[in-house]
Write a protein that holds these residues in place. Structure first.
Motif, PDB file in Angstrom:
ATOM      1  N   PHE A  61      57.905 -10.073  55.168  1.00  0.00           N
ATOM      2  CA  PHE A  61      56.833  -9.252  54.557  1.00  0.00           C
ATOM      3  C   PHE A  61      55.366  -9.746  54.189  1.00  0.00           C
ATOM      4  O   PHE A  61      54.420  -9.234  54.280  1.00  0.00           O
ATOM      5  CB  PHE A  61      57.613  -8.852  53.192  1.00  0.00           C
TER       6      PHE A  61
ATOM      7  N   LEU B 188      53.532  -9.817  57.347  1.00  0.00           N
ATOM      8  CA  LEU B 188      52.885  -8.420  57.684  1.00  0.00           C
ATOM      9  C   LEU B 188      51.731  -8.135  56.837  1.00  0.00           C
ATOM     10  O   LEU B 188      50.821  -7.418  57.151  1.00  0.00           O
ATOM     11  CB  LEU B 188      54.117  -7.511  57.503  1.00  0.00           C
ATOM     12  N   CYS B 189      51.682  -8.667  55.384  1.00  0.00           N
ATOM     13  CA  CYS B 189      50.598  -8.389  54.664  1.00  0.00           C
ATOM     14  C   CYS B 189      49.644  -8.990  54.998  1.00  0.00           C
ATOM     15  O   CYS B 189      48.572  -8.375  54.826  1.00  0.00           O
ATOM     16  CB  CYS B 189      51.010  -8.795  53.079  1.00  0.00           C
TER      17      CYS B 189
ATOM     18  N   ARG C 198      47.334  -7.040  57.531  1.00  0.00           N
ATOM     19  CA  ARG C 198      46.852  -6.000  56.814  1.00  0.00           C
ATOM     20  C   ARG C 198      45.627  -6.321  55.884  1.00  0.00           C
ATOM     21  O   ARG C 198      45.192  -5.450  55.278  1.00  0.00           O
ATOM     22  CB  ARG C 198      47.902  -5.064  56.266  1.00  0.00           C
TER      23      ARG C 198
ATOM     24  N   LEU D 278      46.157  -0.202  52.130  1.00  0.00           N
ATOM     25  CA  LEU D 278      47.485  -0.262  52.198  1.00  0.00           C
ATOM     26  C   LEU D 278      48.326   0.856  52.139  1.00  0.00           C
ATOM     27  O   LEU D 278      48.280   1.896  51.362  1.00  0.00           O
ATOM     28  CB  LEU D 278      47.895  -0.962  50.479  1.00  0.00           C
ATOM     29  N   ASN D 279      49.275   0.993  53.155  1.00  0.00           N
ATOM     30  CA  ASN D 279      50.132   1.852  53.558  1.00  0.00           C
ATOM     31  C   ASN D 279      51.499   1.391  53.256  1.00  0.00           C
ATOM     32  O   ASN D 279      52.201   0.745  53.993  1.00  0.00           O
ATOM     33  CB  ASN D 279      50.141   2.332  54.766  1.00  0.00           C
ATOM     34  N   LEU D 280      52.131   1.666  51.925  1.00  0.00           N
ATOM     35  CA  LEU D 280      53.307   0.915  51.630  1.00  0.00           C
ATOM     36  C   LEU D 280      54.658   1.468  52.459  1.00  0.00           C
ATOM     37  O   LEU D 280      55.383   0.650  52.673  1.00  0.00           O
ATOM     38  CB  LEU D 280      53.398   1.301  50.062  1.00  0.00           C
TER      39      LEU D 280
ATOM     40  N   SER E 164      54.286   2.521  55.408  1.00  0.00           N
ATOM     41  CA  SER E 164      54.445   1.728  56.920  1.00  0.00           C
ATOM     42  C   SER E 164      54.911   0.302  56.811  1.00  0.00           C
ATOM     43  O   SER E 164      55.422  -0.110  57.511  1.00  0.00           O
ATOM     44  CB  SER E 164      53.007   2.049  57.378  1.00  0.00           C
ATOM     45  N   LEU E 165      54.335  -0.224  55.798  1.00  0.00           N
ATOM     46  CA  LEU E 165      54.761  -1.691  55.338  1.00  0.00           C
ATOM     47  C   LEU E 165      56.043  -1.933  55.149  1.00  0.00           C
ATOM     48  O   LEU E 165      56.813  -2.853  55.806  1.00  0.00           O
ATOM     49  CB  LEU E 165      53.938  -2.234  54.412  1.00  0.00           C
TER      50      LEU E 165
ATOM     51  N   ASP F  45      58.026  -1.381  58.724  1.00  0.00           N
ATOM     52  CA  ASP F  45      57.867  -2.465  59.375  1.00  0.00           C
ATOM     53  C   ASP F  45      58.896  -3.519  59.180  1.00  0.00           C
ATOM     54  O   ASP F  45      59.096  -4.507  59.955  1.00  0.00           O
ATOM     55  CB  ASP F  45      56.563  -2.816  59.619  1.00  0.00           C
ATOM     56  N   CYS F  46      59.024  -3.821  57.767  1.00  0.00           N
ATOM     57  CA  CYS F  46      59.798  -4.855  57.530  1.00  0.00           C
ATOM     58  C   CYS F  46      61.226  -4.718  57.547  1.00  0.00           C
ATOM     59  O   CYS F  46      62.170  -5.793  57.130  1.00  0.00           O
ATOM     60  CB  CYS F  46      59.119  -5.583  56.166  1.00  0.00           C
TER      61      CYS F  46
ATOM     62  N   ALA G 116      59.119  -2.891  48.782  1.00  0.00           N
ATOM     63  CA  ALA G 116      57.930  -3.374  48.971  1.00  0.00           C
ATOM     64  C   ALA G 116      56.702  -3.178  48.027  1.00  0.00           C
ATOM     65  O   ALA G 116      56.045  -3.953  47.544  1.00  0.00           O
ATOM     66  CB  ALA G 116      57.297  -2.356  50.134  1.00  0.00           C
TER      67      ALA G 116
END
Length: 388
Positions: A193, A196-197, A200, A205-207, A209-210, A213-214, A221
């Protein structure tokens, strides 16, 4: 010790408050600064189990050992002390008694707001700024070296490389803080995570999508972002909502406080790699906004920062509330000035009218120029934005 710009602010506040609290990331230099300012007072670290046990078991006895005050390091480890500190300083009446430090905003700020409101001033100390490194004669020689190394003091006062130091830093501090605050069991997912942050940083910030992906939930998230904010790993930049007759983006942008940590999380192994790295522009944008936050915080001023972007993709990287208006700042990593660099500033300035103050472009080149109504600053002169 590399002299810290914020030292002047801390000393000024100690003359008017019984307590000053210095917050910021772990290893940003809070303890070193506090001990330098209060070299004649006792030092107590609440990270030490024996010290913490005494503070929790007998808080009055603990404070009585420091009749003239003390440095209390990592105070969030003993939040029960706050109420006793209130009684202690109220009964004494002297200013500049205690200098507290803390690295987690959750327990620290809530405890102080409940028990020490009006009795403690706050100073946020981020890692070293480029200006501080220049003043000390230790600034990296190039922009890419500056981005790669970042500003954590340990990288400048001991013979250790970023590739050696950051893995230990993340394991010893970031992951430990997460365990303390959220009892995260799956550290592999959390490590993924955080990386991935990093990918970005500088993006909206697209929570959802984040999280996808995680492989975690949206709420998880959101909680992890909050912990990384509370631990001063990253911060969120909110959009500005002035109505310019356009639909505006409502989500915040995500940034890391330190580009050295950011580069390590991105897998960058040398400064030379950054030259052609696909995220170099985002790393540079992160650097500039972080440097400007340091400049404001070191002066004791809140960084009232926003960004502007409409639904058509028109944007300005940074809006600073300044001098009764808004200062637009565009950030470009290229070393050669390009006509396109000015498009966002020109469009926003036309929409903003009288609200606009000193439009500024910061780029990866050098020097200071004036291009029509836009001030152009090279990367080494970021701090001069405040003189506009």
């Amino acid at each position: 010790m590399i002299p810290r710009t914020a030292e002047t602010l801390v000393r000024e506040l100690l003359s008017g408050f019984p307590i000053v609290t210095v917050t910021g990331p772990r290893q940003s230099g809070k303890t070193t600064l506090a001990r330098a300012v209060m070299a004649d007072r006792p030092y107590r670290s609440l990270e030490d189990p024996d010290v913490r046990a005494l503070a929790l078991d007998d808080p009055r006895g603990f404070l009585s050992q420091c009749p003239d005050g003390a440095v209390l390091d990592e105070i969030q480890r003993a939040p029960e002390l706050f109420s006793y500190l209130q009684t202690h300083v109220d009964g004494d009446g002297r200013m500049g008694r205690f200098l507290l430090t803390g690295s987690q905003q959750f327990g620290l700020l809530s405890g102080i707001s409940q028990s020490l409101a009006g009795r403690s001033a706050f100073v946020e100390l981020l890692p070293l700024s480029h200006a501080e490194l220049v003043e000390a004669g230790q600034a990296p020689p190039t922009l890419d070296a500056m981005l790669f190394t970042g500003g954590y003091p340990a990288l400048y006062d001991r013979p250790v490389s970023p590739r050696q130091w950051f893995p230990a830093y993340v394991t010893a501090y970031v992951e430990r803080d997460v365990r303390q605050l959220l009892q995260v069991q799956d550290l592999d997912a959390f490590q993924r995570f955080v990386r991935l942050c990093a990918g970005r940083s500088g993006q909206v910030l697209n929570l959802s999508s984040l999280a996808a992906d995680c492989g975690i939930t949206h709420n998880t998230a959101k909680a992890w972002i909050s912990v990384l904010e509370a631990s001063y790993v990253l911060f969120l930049l909110r959009p500005h909502h002035a109505n310019f007759n356009k639909r505006l983006i409502k989500s915040p942008k995500l940034y890391f406080h330190d580009t050295g940590l950011l580069c390590w999380l991105l897998g960058v192994q040398t400064p030379e790699q950054l030259v052609v790295h696909p995220l170099r522009g985002q790393v540079f944008e992160t650097y500039v906004i972080s440097e400007l936050r340091k400049a404001f915080l070191n002066r004791g001023e809140p960084p009232l920062f926003h960004f502007w972007r409409d639904s058509n993709g028109n944007e300005v990287d940074l809006l600073i509330e300044w001098a009764g208006g808004l200062m637009p700042v565009e950030i470009k990593s290229g070393q050669t000035l390009n006509r396109d660099f000015f498009t966002g500033l020109e469009r926003w300035t036309a929409l903003a009218g009288d609200m606009a103050r000193s439009p500024t472009l910061i780029y990866g080149g050098e020097g200071e120029h004036q291009r029509k109504d836009v001030r152009v600053l090279g990367w080494e002169r970021v701090g001069e934005v405040l003189s506009g």
